[in-house]
Design an enzyme around this catalytic site. Structure first.
Site, PDB file in Angstrom:
ATOM      1  N   GLU A  63      29.289   2.095  14.553  1.00 16.94           N
ATOM      2  CA  GLU A  63      29.196   0.549  14.725  1.00 16.94           C
ATOM      3  C   GLU A  63      28.516   0.278  16.011  1.00 16.94           C
ATOM      4  O   GLU A  63      27.603  -0.541  16.208  1.00 16.94           O
ATOM      5  CB  GLU A  63      30.330   0.098  14.387  1.00 16.94           C
ATOM      6  CG  GLU A  63      31.032  -0.064  12.932  1.00 16.94           C
ATOM      7  CD  GLU A  63      31.500   1.284  12.642  1.00 16.94           C
ATOM      8  OE1 GLU A  63      31.717   2.152  13.672  1.00 16.94           O
ATOM      9  OE2 GLU A  63      31.690   1.493  11.500  1.00 16.94           O
ATOM     10  N   ASP A 104      43.556  -1.251   1.224  1.00 15.79           N
ATOM     11  CA  ASP A 104      43.364  -0.331   2.697  1.00 15.79           C
ATOM     12  C   ASP A 104      44.219  -0.527   3.626  1.00 15.79           C
ATOM     13  O   ASP A 104      44.569   0.345   4.161  1.00 15.79           O
ATOM     14  CB  ASP A 104      41.855  -0.818   3.144  1.00 15.79           C
ATOM     15  CG  ASP A 104      40.668  -0.274   2.250  1.00 15.79           C
ATOM     16  OD1 ASP A 104      40.678   1.096   2.091  1.00 15.79           O
ATOM     17  OD2 ASP A 104      39.955  -0.889   1.941  1.00 15.79           O
ATOM     18  N   ARG A 151      35.978 -10.122   0.755  1.00  9.86           N
ATOM     19  CA  ARG A 151      35.558  -9.164  -0.174  1.00  9.86           C
ATOM     20  C   ARG A 151      35.203  -9.720  -1.464  1.00  9.86           C
ATOM     21  O   ARG A 151      34.165 -10.333  -1.762  1.00  9.86           O
ATOM     22  CB  ARG A 151      36.501  -7.954  -0.253  1.00  9.86           C
ATOM     23  CG  ARG A 151      36.157  -6.908  -0.878  1.00  9.86           C
ATOM     24  CD  ARG A 151      37.171  -5.619  -0.812  1.00  9.86           C
ATOM     25  NE  ARG A 151      37.133  -4.405  -1.711  1.00  9.86           N
ATOM     26  CZ  ARG A 151      37.837  -4.353  -2.595  1.00  9.86           C
ATOM     27  NH1 ARG A 151      38.410  -5.272  -3.190  1.00  9.86           N
ATOM     28  NH2 ARG A 151      37.578  -3.185  -3.411  1.00  9.86           N
TER      29      ARG A 151
END
Lengths: 322, 252
Positions: A61, A119, A170
């Site tokens: 990143e 997650d 999401r």
């Protein structure tokens, strides 16, 4: 007590992927960069329309942000996509290169807040609004649903030259707006339910839909509760907040973020600096708490008191104490 | 000269025609003398790092870039180890890009165009702000990728410190440049063997340094710190892979 009205779900990332594919076919200088999460963010759609202008930078990143900065320096329009939690790994790169030089890099984070429910806490970024709104030049936005996402990102890519951060979830974009029913404006917000005499909810991101459902529940009990979508975090819609403070005795901020550093603080500082006399309460993820794995999103919201019933319960109690 | 208005510094008219390497050597000597004088007057900030970076910066700005102009190639330089600013600014003064006396008068004053770490938009010949180590190789890659997409050829030399190689992002970017075969990117490592707290090999060893770059898919070469050697390494670049030039510092 009647249950909260069912929330109609749409997907942030699906909307984003379709939009980026369309924009890339229309804008020759648009370049999409992602850190090996293209399938998850929707950026993979760009392969269909402009395969040469979508770059998978690998799981790195910091390099992702720096490369986007160089692409902006070359005079193109880079859009960075990735999971919010891990884009923050490049925060110092954003700060020292993108923001300091005011580079034209758009950062669109998906999977923010509690949206990557399975997650768990590592992926559920609750601090990105705080980190990003503290920067000098970066504008920060948090759309409520898929319709708002499209309008926001398209406006920023086409019409705004400079650094901007957009916070998306999401697949948890609770429908708030009908097609064509949202007009984006930096520094804007949307009054969805007129401020009530007692309480107005100031919500952002997916909590706008939740707040609408909570307000409907409370209304069915006779408590009139206003709802405002604060999608522009920086610049903040100061006038809207102050108008709500004029009309309601209590403002409740509702966000899928820590109560510190996010919308709660945005509203607090407006109220304090302008000497407004409304009370404020904050609903969000409290200090000292992280998210959790959950097989479904709604159970996680319930677990943290962020589902419509929990929000309504909290507001009912606050209103009773007014 | 006005300090503090944040505006770019008024430039002397620079002569950027391609000078000979002996002229570049003279620039380095003059700038080196100047750095020592400044140090004697209390401006010796990161002196060693500035001294070792000088021949690299001189070759890039006074030879490689102007030569590219003659050949019709757009060449850009990014100083990643921004703490070598005094060396950079002194060189700009000797090149006539900055008026004589600018460094002594303007270095590290509030609002000055000559910040301790160069900033884009204020500092001459600075396309991106620096000061945070490890970031500029990624930016260099991006500049090349963006230029390729625009159908333009741009070559970018980025000057890295050897201590800076501790940063993980350097290796993220090294992998990117190799994966995309960014042959236009040249990383020049100022191998002065010291970092902030002491010797590089005692703190976190960098050797075998050439092998590290090679294992990432780069071409790598080590040269001495004389301008002829640095220029020679730049001139003999070939092929379709990025190049690392490791410059062993001549003890200043």
């Amino acid at each position: 007590m009647a249950g909260a009205p069912a929330l109609q779900m749409a997907s942030y990332r699906r909307a984003l992927g379709r939009l980026l594919a369309r924009l890339a076919s229309e804008l020759e200088d648009l370049v999409v960069l992602d850190a090996d999460t293209l399938r998850s963010t929707g950026a993979i759609e760009v392969y269909g329309s402009a395969p040469g202008r979508v770059l998978n930078m690998g799981i790195s990143e910091q390099d992702l942000i720096g490369t986007a900065a160089g692409i902006a320096l070359a005079g193109l329009r880079p859009v960075v996509t990735g999971f919010g939690a891990f884009l923050m790994r490049g925060w110092e790169q954003i700060r020292n290169t993108v923001d300091r030089d005011g580079l034209n890099v758009k950062i669109v984070a998906t999977h923010t807040g509690l949206s990557p429910h399975l997650d768990g806490s590592s992926h559920q970024v609750l601090e990105d609004l705080a980190l990003m709104r503290s920067l000098a030049r970066t504008a920060v936005f948090s759309p409520a649903d898929d319709v708002a996402t499209v309008e926001t990102v398209e406006w920023l890519v086409r019409r705004y030259r400079g650094p901007a951060y957009v916070r998306l979830g999401r697949d948890n974009a609770f429908r708030v707006y009908g097609e064509g029913g949202f007009a984006f404006r930096p520094g804007g917000g949307e009054v969805l339910v007129e401020p009530g005499e007692a309480v107005t909810l100031l919500a952002t991101g997916p909590m706008v839909g939740v707040s609408l459902a909570a307000a409907a529940l409370l209304r069915s009990e006779g408590l009139r509760v206003g709802v405002v979508d604060v999608y522009s975090i920086k610049p903040a819609p100061k006038r809207l907040v102050l108008e709500a403070a004029e009309r309601s005795r209590l403002l409740v901020t509702v966000e899928e973020h820590r109560t510190a550093g996010g919308l709660g603080d945005v509203v607090s500082s407006i109220l304090a600096e302008e000497g407004a006399c409304a009370r404020q309460a904050r609903i969000g993820v409290p200090p000292g708490v992280y998210g959790s794995s959950s097989r479904d999103y709604m159970s996680l919201l319930k677990h943290l008191g962020l589902d419509p019933e929990s929000v309504a319960r909290r507001v009912r109690r606050l209103a009773a104490a007014l | 000269m006005v300090v503090g208005d944040g505006a770019p510094i008024p430039l002397a008219s620079p002569d950027l025609s391609s000078p000979s390497l002996s002229a570049v050597s003279s620039l380095v000597e003059a700038a080196r003398r100047r750095l020592h004088i400044l140090a004697g007057r209390g401006l010796g900030w990161h002196l060693h790092s500035s001294l070792t970076a000088l021949p690299i910066l001189a070759v890039l700005y006074a030879y490689w870039v102007p030569r590219g102009r003659v050949e019709g190639v757009d060449r850009q330089v990014i100083l990643s180890k921004g703490h070598a600013s005094l060396g950079f600014y002194t060189l700009l003064e000797e090149m006539g890009v900055l008026e004589e006396g600018s460094v002594e008068e303007l270095f590290a004053k509030p609002g000055s165009p000559l910040q301790a770490h160069p900033e884009a938009g204020r500092t001459p010949l600075t396309i991106v702000s620096n000061g945070s180590l490890g970031q500029a190789l990624s930016v260099s890659n991006g500049l090349v990728i963006g230029s390729r997409l625009k159908g333009r050829r741009v070559e970018v030399a980025v000057v890295l410190g050897d201590g800076e190689l501790d940063e993980g992002q350097v290796w993220e970017a090294a992998a990117t440049a190799a994966a995309m075969r960014l042959w236009e990117v040249v990383a020049i490592v100022d191998r002065n063997r010291v970092q902030h707290t002491g010797e590089t090999e005692a703190i976190k060893p960098k050797e075998p340094l050439e092998d590290r770059w090679r294992s990432f898919g780069w071409k790598a070469v080590t040269v001495g710190g004389r301008v002829e050697e640095i220029a020679g390494a730049l001139d003999s670049r070939a092929g379709d892979r990025p190049t690392a030039i490791i410059v062993e510092a001549v003890d200043a």
